[in-house]
Design an enzyme around this catalytic site. Structure first.
Site, PDB file in Angstrom:
ATOM      1  N   ASP A 151       0.859  -1.186   0.000  1.00 56.20           N
ATOM      2  CA  ASP A 151       0.000   0.000   0.000  1.00 56.20           C
ATOM      3  C   ASP A 151       0.889   1.228   0.000  1.00 56.20           C
ATOM      4  O   ASP A 151       1.972   1.236   0.584  1.00 56.20           O
ATOM      5  CB  ASP A 151      -0.969   0.002   1.182  1.00 56.20           C
ATOM      6  CG  ASP A 151      -0.287   0.020   2.528  1.00 56.20           C
ATOM      7  OD1 ASP A 151      -0.102   1.113   3.100  1.00 56.20           O
ATOM      8  OD2 ASP A 151       0.077  -1.066   3.031  1.00 56.20           O
ATOM      9  N   GLU A 204      -6.911   5.096  12.598  1.00 52.77           N
ATOM     10  CA  GLU A 204      -5.701   4.955  13.395  1.00 52.77           C
ATOM     11  C   GLU A 204      -5.448   6.212  14.227  1.00 52.77           C
ATOM     12  O   GLU A 204      -6.134   7.223  14.054  1.00 52.77           O
ATOM     13  CB  GLU A 204      -4.502   4.658  12.500  1.00 52.77           C
ATOM     14  CG  GLU A 204      -4.251   5.687  11.410  1.00 52.77           C
ATOM     15  CD  GLU A 204      -3.057   5.306  10.542  1.00 52.77           C
ATOM     16  OE1 GLU A 204      -1.925   5.445  11.042  1.00 52.77           O
ATOM     17  OE2 GLU A 204      -3.270   4.888   9.380  1.00 52.77           O
TER      18      GLU A 204
END
Length: 312
Positions: A99, A188
């Site tokens: 990613d 996150e």
């Protein structure tokens, strides 16, 4: 003057090791057909007989391939072409992916990435209500061209309107296709300013705003989104809630152990779907370090996962 595939159909699942017959039709102007994989590797050529042609080829590596048939005239000049995307499926476990976001640069060689045993890739699309990753559009197009199974993610900001955040993301993935990975919500507490934002929101509010984003994106795309998070975030900010266990889990956990620590009672007993196992990996085609991931099964199951994410 034209050429067209008749078999296999687009997005077919084909078995490794078997000679696959690529068949088609063409008009009288095409005298020869050459077959290429990923616009680069020549698989074979044949003459055209009674307007039909067949070229067989056995593949030995799993992955998504773009197969191009070029029609040539009597002077060996290309005058027409057609293409299909196919999935070659095998028995290898833990398909590999990466990613990326803008900090990974704008010079990623996606064909080299794919040739480095990478099957899938995610790119950051958006963040908050208005931010768009400067490299997303380029990477999104290039991942598809290289034949990777591609995905896009949104970085969630807890103090921003979740529905406006969903709108920001949806504007950038209007060309999401059936063969693409489901949308991803990145939840996150890094960097520190994001942790401070989460601290201003109660647990019930956290669950509610995340659910609002998921609902809007799922309704708009017809795909059940993936949740990206870490064990530490889920423990500290979600109090190990099982509120989202019906969504696939992409888990970020960097450990020397053979398996990551999965929150929410092993995600309701379902475990992880994708594991980001390092943020300091290397892959040919990408300069510097890059996040590396594993899918929790074979390429065949990865393709099935993509298909099953479609809401009936």
């Amino acid at each position: 003057m034209s050429i067209k595939f008749t078999l296999p159909t687009n997005l077919s699942h084909l078995k490794l090791g078997e000679a696959i017959a690529f068949q088609g039709i063409s008009d009288n102007g095409v005298t020869k057909v050459e077959l290429l994989a990923d616009d680069k590797f020549k698989l074979g050529e044949t003459g055209v007989y009674d307007g039909t042609w067949t070229i067989s080829y056995p593949f030995n590596r799993a992955g998504k391939r773009r197969i191009v048939a070029n029609g040539l005239d009597a002077n060996q000049q290309q005058i027409s072409s057609d293409a299909v995307d196919v999935f070659l499926v095998g028995a290898r476990q833990n398909e590999l992916g990466i990613d990326i976001y803008s900090n990974n640069g704008d010079s990623i060689d996606w064909q080299t990435v794919k040739n480095s045993d990478i099957s899938f890739a995610f790119a950051k699309a958006t963040e908050g209500e208005t931010f768009v990753d400067s490299q997303f559009a380029k990477h999104w197009k290039s991942m598809k061209a290289a034949g990777l199974i591609r995905g896009a993610y949104h970085f969630f900001r807890p103090l921003k309107d979740p529905k406006l955040q969903a709108d920001n993301f949806l504007k950038k993935i209007q060309d999401l296709e059936i063969g693409d990975l489901p949308p991803v919500l990145d939840i996150e507490h890094y960097p520190e300013k994001i942790a401070l934002e989460w601290q201003q929101v109660s647990l019930n509010q956290r669950i509610d705003i995340v659910q609002q984003w998921l609902d809007k994106v799922e309704s708009a795309t017809g795909r059940k989104p993936i949740i990206y998070t870490s064990p530490s975030f889920w423990d500290e900010y979600m109090e190990d809630s099982q509120a989202f266990i019906n969504y696939p889990l992409w888990l970020a956990h960097y450990t020397d152990k053979p398996e990551p620590t999965v929150p929410a009672n092993n995600w309701g007993g379902k475990g992880w779907t994708i594991w980001q196992y390092t943020e300091s990996g290397t892959v040919a085609g990408v300069n510097g370090f890059v996040d590396r991931n594993r899918f929790n099964s074979s390429f065949d199951d990865l393709v099935a996962f993509v298909k099953d994410s479609l809401i009936a």
